[in-house]
Design an enzyme around this catalytic site. Structure first.
Site, PDB file in Angstrom:
ATOM      1  N   PHE A 182       0.840  -1.199   0.000  1.00  0.00           N
ATOM      2  CA  PHE A 182       0.000   0.000   0.000  1.00  0.00           C
ATOM      3  C   PHE A 182       0.871   1.244   0.000  1.00  0.00           C
ATOM      4  CE2 PHE A 182       0.750  -0.772   4.500  1.00  0.00           C
ATOM      5  CZ  PHE A 182       0.938   0.496   5.027  1.00  0.00           C
ATOM      6  N   CYS A 183       0.271   2.349  -0.438  1.00  0.00           N
ATOM      7  CA  CYS A 183       0.934   3.656  -0.469  1.00  0.00           C
ATOM      8  C   CYS A 183      -0.148   4.719  -0.368  1.00  0.00           C
ATOM      9  CB  CYS A 183       1.776   3.808  -1.741  1.00  0.00           C
ATOM     10  SG  CYS A 183       0.834   3.613  -3.274  1.00  0.00           S
ATOM     11  N   THR A 184       0.152   5.945  -0.708  1.00  0.00           N
ATOM     12  CA  THR A 184      -0.814   7.022  -0.527  1.00  0.00           C
ATOM     13  C   THR A 184      -2.011   6.886  -1.459  1.00  0.00           C
ATOM     14  OG1 THR A 184       1.027   8.472   0.029  1.00  0.00           O
ATOM     15  CG2 THR A 184      -1.098   9.519  -0.392  1.00  0.00           C
ATOM     16  N   ILE A 211      -4.099   4.435   0.426  1.00  0.00           N
ATOM     17  CA  ILE A 211      -4.656   4.872   1.700  1.00  0.00           C
ATOM     18  C   ILE A 211      -5.815   5.844   1.497  1.00  0.00           C
ATOM     19  CG2 ILE A 211      -4.137   6.111   3.851  1.00  0.00           C
ATOM     20  CD1 ILE A 211      -1.195   5.158   3.450  1.00  0.00           C
TER      21      ILE A 211
END
Length: 261
Positions: A182-184, A211
């Site tokens: 996951f990341c932004t 996210i």
């Protein structure tokens, strides 16, 4: 009152007319009084824009009229003030730099998991096959320090180009687990998931929309802190409200900083 709509979107797709597309998008964003950053590369498009609601939606409608971007998905959030100082449309070698030319997301994506499903897995403590979940944060260390998923793996990378080396060092730690990167906003964890599959990690998924989409769809369940964003708002709470005071001028001006998601 929050009157500025912020839209973030990306898509890995072959682009062979970068200069023409750049000029067209410059004209469109100027006409709509939007500000932010758009990066174009042979591998795709990456954008973060802010402006009046109708203008932002008009831009997305126009962009989706191009068959290459017809299914472009955008994350939306609101702010009281314009978080960018100007509009930049740039041609780049990669829309998110990894320095790993074998990774070509436009040729085929890694499988993904949506936010409601991930929340359900985290609620129950395993995926639907009963395997433990390894949440892998692919963001830079300073971003992770603002907030992350509970128990997420953090390799303390300084920049995304460090990820391939970190994977080689820690790959065995992921064995026997369903890995969710996951990341932004989804772009880095998509490239990371493809690399992990290439490097032999058996069960890898990417969090669809990152996210920000998770916050939008299910809130802050299993997440602690806030999410750093590369614009003047600095961080967003799980309700997508801006909590930090003061604008980050460097993030608002530098396309390589302002667009990392």
């Amino acid at each position: 009152m929050q009157e500025i709509l912020n839209i973030a979107a990306y898509k890995f797709v072959a682009i062979d007319d970068g200069e023409l597309l750049r000029d067209a998008l410059r004209a469109t964003t100027h006409a709509l009084a939007l500000k932010g950053t758009i990066l174009l590369a042979p591998e795709g498009i990456n954008l973060f824009l802010a402006g009046e609601k109708d203008a932002a939606h008009d831009f997305l409608r126009g962009l989706r009229a191009d068959p290459r971007f017809a299914d472009l998905e955008a994350k939306e959030s609101w702010s009281e003030a314009q978080p960018f100082r100007r509009m930049l449309v740039k041609l780049k070698r990669e829309i998110i730099r990894m320095d790993h030319p074998a990774i070509q997301p436009a040729a085929g994506r890694a499988p993904g998991v949506d936010a409601p499903t991930l929340k359900r897995w985290l609620d129950q403590g395993h995926d639907d096959a009963g395997k433990p979940i390894a949440l892998l944060d692919t963001r830079n260390a300073f971003e992770v320090d603002h907030g992350s998923f509970d128990g997420a793996i953090d390799w303390r990378i300084g920049k995304f180009t460090d990820f391939p080396k970190a994977l080689k060092k820690h790959r065995e730690d992921l064995a026997g687990k369903t890995v969710v990167s996951f990341c932004t906003g989804g772009i880095r964890c998509e490239k990371a998931a493809i690399l992990m599959r290439e490097e032999g990690v058996a069960d890898v998924l990417q969090l669809e929309g990152g996210i920000l989409k998770y916050f939008e769809q299910v809130g802050g369940a299993h997440y602690h802190g806030e999410c750093f964003v590369f614009d003047g708002r600095e961080t967003l709470a799980p309700d997508l409200s801006a909590r930090a005071s003061g604008a980050s001028a460097r993030a608002a001006e530098d396309p390589d900083i302002a667009i990392k998601r």
